[in-house]
Write a protein that holds these residues in place. Structure first.
Motif, PDB file in Angstrom:
ATOM      1  N   TRP A  33       0.850  -1.179   0.000  1.00  0.00           N
ATOM      2  CA  TRP A  33       0.000   0.000   0.000  1.00  0.00           C
ATOM      3  C   TRP A  33       0.893   1.239   0.000  1.00  0.00           C
ATOM      4  O   TRP A  33       1.836   1.336   0.781  1.00  0.00           O
ATOM      5  CB  TRP A  33      -0.889  -0.005   1.243  1.00  0.00           C
ATOM      6  CG  TRP A  33      -2.084   0.868   1.110  1.00  0.00           C
ATOM      7  CD1 TRP A  33      -2.248   2.104   1.632  1.00  0.00           C
ATOM      8  CD2 TRP A  33      -3.286   0.562   0.413  1.00  0.00           C
ATOM      9  NE1 TRP A  33      -3.478   2.586   1.311  1.00  0.00           N
ATOM     10  CE2 TRP A  33      -4.140   1.660   0.554  1.00  0.00           C
ATOM     11  CE3 TRP A  33      -3.722  -0.547  -0.316  1.00  0.00           C
ATOM     12  CZ2 TRP A  33      -5.405   1.710  -0.010  1.00  0.00           C
ATOM     13  CZ3 TRP A  33      -4.970  -0.501  -0.873  1.00  0.00           C
ATOM     14  CH2 TRP A  33      -5.808   0.606  -0.720  1.00  0.00           C
ATOM     15  N   SER A  35       0.817   4.270   1.093  1.00  0.00           N
ATOM     16  CA  SER A  35       1.014   5.081   2.306  1.00  0.00           C
ATOM     17  C   SER A  35       1.907   4.392   3.339  1.00  0.00           C
ATOM     18  O   SER A  35       2.363   5.044   4.277  1.00  0.00           O
ATOM     19  CB  SER A  35      -0.330   5.430   2.932  1.00  0.00           C
ATOM     20  OG  SER A  35      -0.995   4.252   3.347  1.00  0.00           O
ATOM     21  N   ASN A  36       2.177   3.110   3.192  1.00  0.00           N
ATOM     22  CA  ASN A  36       3.054   2.400   4.122  1.00  0.00           C
ATOM     23  C   ASN A  36       4.513   2.436   3.698  1.00  0.00           C
ATOM     24  O   ASN A  36       5.375   1.940   4.414  1.00  0.00           O
ATOM     25  CB  ASN A  36       2.610   0.942   4.262  1.00  0.00           C
ATOM     26  CG  ASN A  36       1.306   0.815   4.980  1.00  0.00           C
ATOM     27  OD1 ASN A  36       0.963   1.655   5.806  1.00  0.00           O
ATOM     28  ND2 ASN A  36       0.549  -0.219   4.683  1.00  0.00           N
TER      29      ASN A  36
END
Length: 56
Positions: A33, A35-36
């Motif tokens: 993902w 945003s990670n």
């Protein structure tokens, strides 16, 4: 309702397989993902940058 051993084993194998596939997909989605990315980059760099000292 009388369930014999073979029916219970077949049910556990099939739903266990679906459970493991869903869990694996969830881990992969979490890992990639966007945003990670910062979190994983920081963890990758912290291992290399920290000095290796014995515990006190």
């Amino acid at each position: 309702m009388d369930v014999d051993h073979d029916t219970l084993v077949a049910f556990a194998k099939s739903w266990g397989l679906f459970y493991l596939i869903a869990l694996s997909l969830g881990v992969l989605i979490y890992t990639f993902w966007p945003s990670n990315r910062k979190k994983f980059e920081r963890a990758k760099k912290s291992i290399v940058e920290q000095d290796d000292k014995p515990w006190r």
